[in-house]
Design a protein around this motif. Structure first.
Motif, mmCIF file in Angstrom:
data_model
loop_
_atom_site.group_PDB
_atom_site.id
_atom_site.type_symbol
_atom_site.label_atom_id
_atom_site.label_comp_id
_atom_site.label_asym_id
_atom_site.label_seq_id
_atom_site.Cartn_x
_atom_site.Cartn_y
_atom_site.Cartn_z
ATOM 1 N N CYS A 121 0.127 3.512 -3.304
ATOM 2 C CA CYS A 121 -0.230 2.576 -2.235
ATOM 3 C C CYS A 121 -1.545 1.859 -2.565
ATOM 4 O O CYS A 121 -2.532 2.485 -2.947
ATOM 5 C CB CYS A 121 -0.368 3.373 -0.938
ATOM 6 S SG CYS A 121 -1.354 2.613 0.336
ATOM 7 N N ASN A 153 -3.565 0.287 -0.537
ATOM 8 C CA ASN A 153 -4.640 0.602 0.411
ATOM 9 C C ASN A 153 -5.358 1.896 0.025
ATOM 10 O O ASN A 153 -6.545 2.067 0.310
ATOM 11 C CB ASN A 153 -4.093 0.715 1.836
ATOM 12 C CG ASN A 153 -3.854 -0.653 2.451
ATOM 13 O OD1 ASN A 153 -4.418 -1.653 1.982
ATOM 14 N ND2 ASN A 153 -3.023 -0.715 3.471
ATOM 15 N N CYS A 154 -4.626 2.812 -0.592
ATOM 16 C CA CYS A 154 -5.248 4.060 -1.051
ATOM 17 C C CYS A 154 -6.270 3.761 -2.166
ATOM 18 O O CYS A 154 -7.373 4.299 -2.170
ATOM 19 C CB CYS A 154 -4.199 5.032 -1.568
ATOM 20 S SG CYS A 154 -3.213 5.806 -0.273
ATOM 21 N N CYS A 199 -5.939 6.327 3.522
ATOM 22 C CA CYS A 199 -6.047 4.867 3.557
ATOM 23 C C CYS A 199 -5.876 4.311 4.967
ATOM 24 O O CYS A 199 -5.560 5.025 5.911
ATOM 25 C CB CYS A 199 -5.004 4.255 2.632
ATOM 26 S SG CYS A 199 -3.329 4.449 3.262
ATOM 27 N N ALA A 258 -4.598 8.844 -0.763
ATOM 28 C CA ALA A 258 -5.913 8.884 -0.109
ATOM 29 C C ALA A 258 -5.754 8.611 1.373
ATOM 30 O O ALA A 258 -4.685 8.220 1.847
ATOM 31 C CB ALA A 258 -6.843 7.851 -0.746
ATOM 32 N N HIS A 307 1.166 7.706 -0.954
ATOM 33 C CA HIS A 307 -0.224 7.752 -0.500
ATOM 34 C C HIS A 307 -0.984 8.860 -1.217
ATOM 35 O O HIS A 307 -0.520 9.998 -1.262
ATOM 36 C CB HIS A 307 -0.303 7.992 1.007
ATOM 37 C CG HIS A 307 0.260 6.857 1.803
ATOM 38 N ND1 HIS A 307 -0.398 5.655 1.940
ATOM 39 C CD2 HIS A 307 1.423 6.736 2.482
ATOM 40 C CE1 HIS A 307 0.342 4.841 2.678
ATOM 41 N NE2 HIS A 307 1.454 5.473 3.013
HETATM 42 ZN ZN LIG Z 1 -2.103 4.622 1.298
#
Ligand SMILES: [Zn+2]
Ligand SMILES: [Zn+2]
Ligand SMILES: [Zn+2]
Length: 374
Positions: free
Chosen positions: A143, A145-146, A96, A94, A92
């Protein structure tokens, strides 16, 4: 004052080597004692509780340093992960959705906070083939999503480019791009680099003088701040000092060169460059979105792309309001003066715009607004 790394000594060394390409400012972040915890982040990492993770401009930090989070324990997947890093648990970078969900469920896995610019992570787990615990390093992947949260390089808004943005992601650039947001830089960035020729210092000085201390990209005149103008090797070979291979670039344009090694700029230096550009009128009428992407501090690029994709009017970059005596009352990386809306870096800046009657969001708040479908 106890220094955890001998910065003056390093500098003497750098000066001796004539490594002029990377002019650090000694006035700022690095020349102060680094907290022990930050040293640990730089040396393999430290386990961290979610409450101790700060979110700054959408990315993660702790105790003044930018960090990323990963899970060293890869469980029974370790054999596969050691073979093929991207199959491991993701890193990760960010704030997220995944982290947000964990926060909401009050669940936070045992993450390791680390300053990692190489992409190689220490991992362990239980090997099914060897029937014992094993450890090693793996190139874990970032990641998704990040990347979405930051709209990194346009991960959300640039159609058809997501897989390329993902495969090209690298932590060294990522840390360098966010250098203006943090007090402590990765220690790997402040180690002197070798590879310059003995006469480089003089070559660089003469070259920049010949270019009248002006950036060949954005045209800003840096005669008053000569240290912010760098001599860049176009082919990346620091010993190829032929004039055709050199380019005079301001610190901001320099770091935006492709394949650049550990190039970063301090917030204070960027602010000087932005002001000079504005005062010298080198920007002209920036009517093109592409010009704005050239100018803006990289942590704001993803947000700028989001505004463009929503057909919002173009913001002004590096906007400031002065009082009658010409002192700066408030400063924003992005502003829409007509509607009195600004996006700023921190709470302090937010308060100064608020006092002027503007509507204002921090970068983090603006990104979160998009993430949560504001
Ligand atoms: Zn993430
Ligand atoms: Zn420039
Ligand atoms: Zn360069």
């Amino acid at each position: 004052m106890k220094l955890h790394f001998p910065i003056e000594q390093l500098w003497r060394q750098v000066r001796k080597m004539g490594a002029q390409e990377r002019q650090y400012s000694l006035n700022a972040p690095v020349a102060e004692p680094v907290p022990d915890i930050v040293t640990r982040f730089n040396q393999g990492g430290a386990e961290i509780a979610l409450e101790d993770v700060d979110v700054i401009g959408g990315v993660l930090g702790s105790h003044g340093a930018q960090i990323v989070l990963y899970i060293p324990d890869q469980g029974q997947g370790i054999d596969e992960v050691l073979q093929d890093g991207p199959k491991g648990k993701k890193v990760h970078v960010a704030d997220c959705q995944t982290l947000e969900q964990m926060r909401q469920r009050n669940r936070f896995q045992r993450y390791q906070a680390v300053v990692n610019v190489t992409g190689d992570f220490n991992v362990f787990g239980f090997s099914m083939s060897q029937r014992q615990s094993v450890e090693g390093t793996a190139r874990l992947r970032v990641c998704i999503n990040c990347l979405k949260h930051l709209n990194y390089k346009g991960y959300v808004t640039e159609r058809g480019q997501a897989s390329q943005i993902l495969s090209r992601f690298n932590l060294k650039d990522f840390f360098a791009e966010h250098s203006t947001l943090f007090r402590y830089l990765p220690t790997a960035f402040i180690e002197p680099k070798s590879g310059y020729s003995d006469d480089w210092k003089e070559i660089s000085r003469n070259f920049r003088a010949r270019k009248n201390y002006s950036c060949e990209s954005c045209r800003v005149d840096l005669n008053a701040h000569k240290n912010l103008l760098h001599s860049h090797h176009i082919d990346g070979n620091k010993r190829n000092n032929s004039v055709t291979n050199l380019q005079a670039l301001c610190g901001d344009c320099h770091r935006k060169q492709p394949l650049h090694d550990n190039m970063y700029v301090k917030a204070a230096d960027l602010s000087v460059i932005q002001k000079l550009r504005k005062n010298q009128g080198v920007l002209g009428d920036t009517t093109d979105w592409n010009d704005l992407f050239q100018l803006i501090d990289p942590p704001y690029q993803g947000l700028l792309r989001l505004y463009r994709s929503r057909n919002e009017p173009k913001p002004e970059i590096g906007y400031e309001v002065m009082d009658a005596l010409g002192a700066v009352k408030a400063e924003a990386e992005m502003a829409w003066p007509r509607t009195k809306f600004a996006v700023v870096g921190d709470q302090k800046a937010k308060e100064s715009w608020g006092a002027l009657g503007w509507k204002v969001e921090t970068l983090e708040e603006a990104l979160r607004g998009f993430r949560d479908g504001k």
